[in-house]
Design a protein around this motif. Sequence first.
Motif: not given
Length: 355
Positions: A263-265, A276-279, A343-348, A353-354
């Motif tokens: 996620e850092f990268g 990833l945000s679209t997923i 990665a999607v879960v961690t970023r969410a 993204w909010l």
Amino acid sequence: MIFLRRRVAELSAQDGPFTSDDLGVMAEMGRLRGAGGLTLPAHRHALTLHTSLTLREISELSGPHDLEEIKRLIGWVTTHGEAGQQVYTQAFMAARDAVLPVGLRLGQLAEALLGNDPAAADHAAGLRLPLHDGYLVTVVRIGDRQPVLPEEAQAEIVRELLTAGQVPMCFTGPGELVALIPEPDVDGAGVGAQARDRAVALTRRLGELTGLQCAAGVAAGRRGRLAAAFDQARQISRVAPVRAVTGSAVTDAVHQLADVFVEFGVAGTPPIDEWLSTIAERLANGPDLVVTLDAYYRNDLHRIRTAAALHIHPRTLDYRLQRARRATGLDPSSVRGIRVLSAVVTRALSGVWLE
């Protein structure tokens, strides 16, 4: 400053040290300025200015060709001048510390250490705290979209946190706390267990005091080079998932680089982050899918433990995983699914993204 330079001129001519009366006058000057609220940077600036003016006067009074006289006067300042600065500084710090809250003084120590400011030694001496070779810089981010904490609340929280042990700490913003925890294993490959435990305890206590979710990032650094560790810990806290930090769950809210390096990268690569945000948007169409995948990966894909953590039947878990696969085209249990969906879960959950 005028008194000091006059006495320097008189005593250097006699090659004698400051008298006890001289030192007493300097100590009283320091005490008055410390009690009057003069800041430490202003105090250091005054000493620097005095030294600069003294050296300029030595040069002007000695003449351009009187090299021996210049050397003699500079030698006197080097030998005896430090005594005056020491008593002045000691009295200044003692008076200043008597009127400033401990929390504020620890915050100033934290800022000095992070900025590699020589004043850190004076701050630490006033607090009777040792300076360590290494620190675990801990940045705790209070969850996004939460009410910000006013300065009065920040000060009260710092006072409460100090009951668990005095470490340099301060709020660097309405929703961000930084603490410097002694780290004896700064040269090791990872984070020392004892320092990490203290970071976990501090994060848990902050969550209890605020009742808010948090994300903590930690990075070890050497004194004198803590700015880089602070920058890394702050970035880790900003890509880490925001979680409730009460009870045993707090250990999942404290992260080092090895925990979130993907996620850092990704955070620094906008095209991948957008993909990833679209997923994540597809997962948002099914209730609880992000939370379910988060629990699934945190429990190492173990169905029974995951279902227990979510308080659901294992068959309900299977149904949710199937929905996630249909929504994204990725099997959550496959290698590719784990790489992408974790990665999607961690970023969410980081809340980025909010924003």
